[in-house]
Structure formats: C-alpha cells, structure tokens
Design an enzyme around this catalytic site. Structure first.
Site, PDB file in Angstrom:
ATOM      1  CD  GLN A  13      -2.919  -0.949   0.297  1.00 33.86           C
ATOM      2  OE1 GLN A  13      -2.945  -0.316  -0.909  1.00 33.86           O
ATOM      3  NE2 GLN A  13      -4.374  -1.181   0.545  1.00 33.86           N
ATOM      4  CB  ILE A  14       3.279   2.786   2.256  1.00 35.72           C
ATOM      5  CG1 ILE A  14       2.421   2.579   3.417  1.00 35.72           C
ATOM      6  CG2 ILE A  14       4.117   3.837   2.450  1.00 35.72           C
ATOM      7  CD1 ILE A  14       3.297   2.611   4.800  1.00 35.72           C
ATOM      8  N   GLY A  15       4.088   1.340  -0.593  1.00 39.27           N
ATOM      9  CA  GLY A  15       4.927   1.418  -1.735  1.00 39.27           C
ATOM     10  C   GLY A  15       4.460   1.756  -3.117  1.00 39.27           C
ATOM     11  CG  ASN A 123       5.477   0.937  12.313  1.00 39.09           C
ATOM     12  OD1 ASN A 123       6.270   1.901  13.097  1.00 39.09           O
ATOM     13  ND2 ASN A 123       4.392   1.370  11.837  1.00 39.09           N
ATOM     14  NE  ARG A 154      -1.358   9.685  10.959  1.00 34.53           N
ATOM     15  CZ  ARG A 154      -0.773   8.645  11.087  1.00 34.53           C
ATOM     16  NH1 ARG A 154      -0.060   8.340  12.120  1.00 34.53           N
ATOM     17  NH2 ARG A 154      -1.194   7.736  10.057  1.00 34.53           N
ATOM     18  CG  HIS A 178       6.084   6.324  14.635  1.00 31.62           C
ATOM     19  ND1 HIS A 178       5.149   7.336  14.316  1.00 31.62           N
ATOM     20  CD2 HIS A 178       5.309   5.186  13.874  1.00 31.62           C
ATOM     21  CE1 HIS A 178       4.162   7.164  13.331  1.00 31.62           C
ATOM     22  NE2 HIS A 178       4.194   5.833  13.208  1.00 31.62           N
TER      23      HIS A 178
HETATM   24  P1  A3D Z   1       1.712  -3.896   3.003  1.00 31.85           P
HETATM   25  O1  A3D Z   1       0.618  -3.203   1.878  1.00 31.85           O
HETATM   26  O2  A3D Z   1       1.404  -5.064   3.424  1.00 31.85           O
HETATM   27  O3  A3D Z   1       2.975  -3.804   2.169  1.00 31.85           O
HETATM   28  C1  A3D Z   1       4.210  -4.375   2.637  1.00 31.85           C
HETATM   29  C2  A3D Z   1       4.853  -5.049   1.244  1.00 31.85           C
HETATM   30  O4  A3D Z   1       6.139  -5.803   2.108  1.00 31.85           O
HETATM   31  C3  A3D Z   1       4.123  -6.425   0.986  1.00 31.85           C
HETATM   32  O5  A3D Z   1       4.010  -6.025  -0.437  1.00 31.85           O
HETATM   33  C4  A3D Z   1       5.141  -7.465   1.289  1.00 31.85           C
HETATM   34  O6  A3D Z   1       4.803  -8.584   0.157  1.00 31.85           O
HETATM   35  C5  A3D Z   1       6.241  -6.941   1.196  1.00 31.85           C
HETATM   36  N1  A3D Z   1       7.347  -7.491   1.717  1.00 31.85           N
HETATM   37  C6  A3D Z   1       7.312  -8.522   2.734  1.00 31.85           C
HETATM   38  N2  A3D Z   1       8.529  -9.029   2.810  1.00 31.85           N
HETATM   39  C7  A3D Z   1       9.279  -8.502   2.142  1.00 31.85           C
HETATM   40  C8  A3D Z   1      10.802  -8.540   2.052  1.00 31.85           C
HETATM   41  N3  A3D Z   1      11.625  -9.401   2.667  1.00 31.85           N
HETATM   42  N4  A3D Z   1      11.373  -7.810   1.075  1.00 31.85           N
HETATM   43  C9  A3D Z   1      10.473  -6.974   0.277  1.00 31.85           C
HETATM   44  N5  A3D Z   1       9.189  -7.018   0.247  1.00 31.85           N
HETATM   45  C10 A3D Z   1       8.538  -7.626   1.244  1.00 31.85           C
HETATM   46  O7  A3D Z   1       2.030  -2.728   4.069  1.00 31.85           O
HETATM   47  P2  A3D Z   1       2.003  -1.136   4.106  1.00 31.85           P
HETATM   48  O8  A3D Z   1       2.624  -0.780   2.670  1.00 31.85           O
HETATM   49  O9  A3D Z   1       0.510  -0.595   4.497  1.00 31.85           O
HETATM   50  O10 A3D Z   1       2.966  -0.986   5.421  1.00 31.85           O
HETATM   51  C11 A3D Z   1       4.323  -1.235   5.507  1.00 31.85           C
HETATM   52  C12 A3D Z   1       4.949  -1.039   6.635  1.00 31.85           C
HETATM   53  O11 A3D Z   1       4.960   0.375   7.076  1.00 31.85           O
HETATM   54  C13 A3D Z   1       4.268  -1.659   7.827  1.00 31.85           C
HETATM   55  O12 A3D Z   1       5.194  -2.311   8.863  1.00 31.85           O
HETATM   56  C14 A3D Z   1       3.578  -0.386   8.485  1.00 31.85           C
HETATM   57  O13 A3D Z   1       3.252  -0.719  10.097  1.00 31.85           O
HETATM   58  C15 A3D Z   1       4.402   0.356   8.422  1.00 31.85           C
HETATM   59  N6  A3D Z   1       4.062   1.909   8.567  1.00 31.85           N
HETATM   60  C16 A3D Z   1       4.720   2.909   9.037  1.00 31.85           C
HETATM   61  C17 A3D Z   1       4.269   4.036   9.368  1.00 31.85           C
HETATM   62  C18 A3D Z   1       4.903   5.036   9.975  1.00 31.85           C
HETATM   63  O14 A3D Z   1       4.754   6.152  10.140  1.00 31.85           O
HETATM   64  C19 A3D Z   1       6.424   4.794  10.537  1.00 31.85           C
HETATM   65  C20 A3D Z   1       3.042   4.522   8.768  1.00 31.85           C
HETATM   66  C21 A3D Z   1       2.346   3.427   8.442  1.00 31.85           C
HETATM   67  C22 A3D Z   1       2.770   2.189   8.224  1.00 31.85           C
END
Ligand code: A3D
Length: 311
Positions: A13-15, A123, A154, A178
């Site tokens: 999602q973030i990516g 996180n 925020r 955080h």
């Molecule tokens: P999500 O949409 O699940 O994307 C994570 C991606 O990481 C998935 O596509 C997985 O396949 C991939 N992944 C898993 N293992 C690996 C690996 N070994 N190498 C490469 N890719 C891999 O999650 P998201 O994008 O919503 O969130 C990602 C992270 O950001 C989570 O840990 C959240 O908790 C964190 N996050 C942090 C904040 C901050 O403000 C710091 C805010 C929101 C989310």
C-alpha cells in the site's frame, strides 16, 4: 545527467503510493521491489503507473522486480517491507516478524546499494531503523527513519481543522519515538506566527495532542485491513525530495543521536536539516522540564523495543 534511481523495498500500500508520488514529482526513475510471491504486483503497479504517465505527463521510468540486483546503484531507498498493524495490535507486536524481514532486506541492500540514502518506514519504526543501521553499517547521515513528518502532518491537520485556517500557515513539529508517547511540542506550534497555545484552550489542545498520538490507531480502526498509506508515503517522499534536491529542509526525522538532547547511540525523532549530505545537522534546543519528562518517557519506550532486537 542520468535521472536519480529510487528503489522502493516493499510494493504494498505505501510502496505503491511512494512510486506514484515520486514519479509524478519527477524525482527519478522508480524500481518497485517485492518478494517473488508478490513480483507480479510490483510489476503490475509499475506498468499501470507507466501507462498513467502518458496522461498525467511525467517523465519517469517505473519497473517492478523481485531481484535485488535491480536496486544496484540506487540513490534513494525507501523501505516498507513488513506487515502493517491490524485493529487491536500495537506497533511493537510487529517486531518479531518485521525484524526477520528487515534483516534480510538490510543484508541485501548492503551488497547492492550501500551508499544510498535509506529511509525506513517499517514498524516498529525506531527499532527497525536501528536494525537497518546495525546490519548495513551505514552512516548516521544516510540511514534515517520516517515518522516525525507523518506525526507532524497529523498534528498540523488537526490544528487547521480545529481553527478553520489553511494548513499552509500551521508550523509545528512532533518529536520522539513513533509510539503513543510521541512528543508534540505545542509550545513551538504557531498559526501564522501566533502561538497555538494562545488560540486553543489548554484542555482542547490536550485532546488534539492525544488524537495525534493515537493517529495511527484511528486509521487502523477505520481501514480494518491495514494501516495508513497516503500520508506516510507523502511524508517519506518529502524527505527523499529534500535529499535529492539538496533543499536543506528542516524536517522531523528519526535520526541517530550522539549526545543531542542528552541521547546517546539511539534513533529518536528530532528536527533535522535534510540536504544532499543526508541528515546534515540536528537542530537542538532546550526543552522545558515538562517536555524533558515527555522525552524521557518516549525514549524509554524506544530503548525497550530496540533492546528486544538484540542487535
Ligand atoms: P503492505 O501493504 O502489507 O506492504 C508491505 C509489503 O512488504 C508487501 O507487499 C509484502 O509483500 C512486502 N514484503 C514482505 N516481506 C518482504 C521482503 N522480505 N522484501 C521485500 N518486500 C517484502 O503494508 P503497508 O505498505 O501498508 O505498510 C508497510 C509498513 O509500514 C508496515 O510495517 C507498517 O506498520 C509501516 N507503517 C509505518 C508508518 C510510520 O509512520 C512509520 C505508517 C504506516 C505504516
């Protein structure tokens, strides 16, 4: 000169939103990396956005991959690899799973692009960026965590919503780890130069601080299936842009401290100057007694989670 190369580790999602924002801003060419099981998603998002580029008219080449070699020579890496929270979970609940992922990510990045400016988003944020630094052996200028820009966004949005004023005129920063004990410095928040403490009564301001601290959980509860992704992506792109364009922006980042604010060898959210040298400088100031107490509590939480990484 060749366009900068921006590697996104994690194409979820973030990516996906990181890719879109970086490409739309023409910050460089974007490589979306994910695990082999999700390579199709990484390639699909890249192709979809490449086609979008003809309509939105941005010059950026987007590719998807599960091969680390494709990240070789990246100028900027943004890491979101890991699982997000589900309702009822704390960020710390993610530690065991995400530390394993971070270990493999960091070992590979060390091989293919050790000199990149690396921004971690996974996180629990402060522990994950600590692990990234320990494993890659990267410098404190180049290894940084994104949390303060989001937490501040925020806080600023709640202040502008409360007062009915443009968010452009709200200046603020949220420091610390955080977590739910992050440290919004209300004393230094201004609206068009007017101290916010003179515009919003203390009890109401305390409610806004509380909502900011729990801002991540509020979105996890609304989304149900994961955590926030638009604002987190925009926050990390703001940091990447400051680096790539040598903007010398003052942004709250999770930075490696060596004595600043009395904190040694730990990542903690502080105001930083971000430019071509990465984290070029930490801007320090004297916190009040009450702020020091909040910093102490937040630091204790960060230190506890970092200790659990056993790195
Ligand atoms: P999500 O949409 O699940 O994307 C994570 C991606 O990481 C998935 O596509 C997985 O396949 C991939 N992944 C898993 N293992 C690996 C690996 N070994 N190498 C490469 N890719 C891999 O999650 P998201 O994008 O919503 O969130 C990602 C992270 O950001 C989570 O840990 C959240 O908790 C964190 N996050 C942090 C904040 C901050 O403000 C710091 C805010 C929101 C989310």
């Amino acid at each position: 000169m060749a366009r900068p190369k921006i590697g996104l580790v994690g194409a979820g999602q973030i990516g996906g939103n990181l890719a879109l924002l970086a490409a739309q801003k023409e910050l460089g060419d974007v490589v979306l990396f994910d695990i082999p099981q999700a390579e199709g998603m990484a390639k699909g998002k890249a192709l979809d956005m490449q086609q979008m580029s003809t309509i939105e008219r941005f010059d950026s080449t987007l590719t998807g991959t599960s091969n680390y070699e494709d990240l070789a020579g990246a100028d900027v890496i943004i890491i979101t690899a890991g699982i997000p929270r589900k309702p009822g979970m704390s960020r710390e609940d993610l530690l065991a799973t995400n530390l394993k992922i971070m270990t493999s990510v960091a070992e590979n990045l060390k091989k293919v692009c050790p000199d990149a400016f690396m921004i971690n988003i996974a996180n629990p944020l402060d522990a994950m960026v600590y692990a990234l630094k320990q494993i890659t052996g990267g410098s404190k200028q180049k290894i940084v965590g994104m949390s303060g820009v989001l937490d501040t966004a925020r806080f600023k949005s709640f202040i502008s919503m409360e007062l009915g004023v443009s968010m452009k005129d709200v200046t603020a920063f949220v420091l610390g780890g955080h977590g739910d004990d992050m440290v919004p410095i209300t004393r230094l928040c201004t609206v068009g130069g007017v101290p916010v403490e003179e515009l919003i009564p203390a009890p109401r301001l305390a409610e806004i601080v509380d909502r900011t601290r729990k801002g991540g959980a509020e979105l996890v509860k609304l989304y149900q299936t994961g955590s926030a992704y638009f604002a987190p992506a925009a926050a990390a792109v703001e940091m990447a842009e400051a680096y790539l364009k040598d903007q010398k922006r003052v942004l709250p980042c999770a930075a490696w401290l060596e004595g600043e604010f009395g904190i040694e060898n730990m990542y903690f959210g502080v105001p930083c100057v971000v430019g071509a040298g990465g984290i070029e400088k930490v801007l320090t100031f004297e916190p009040t007694a009450a702020e020091k107490e909040m910093i102490k509590i937040s630091l204790a939480s960060v230190s506890k989670t970092v200790a659990e990484t056993k790195l």
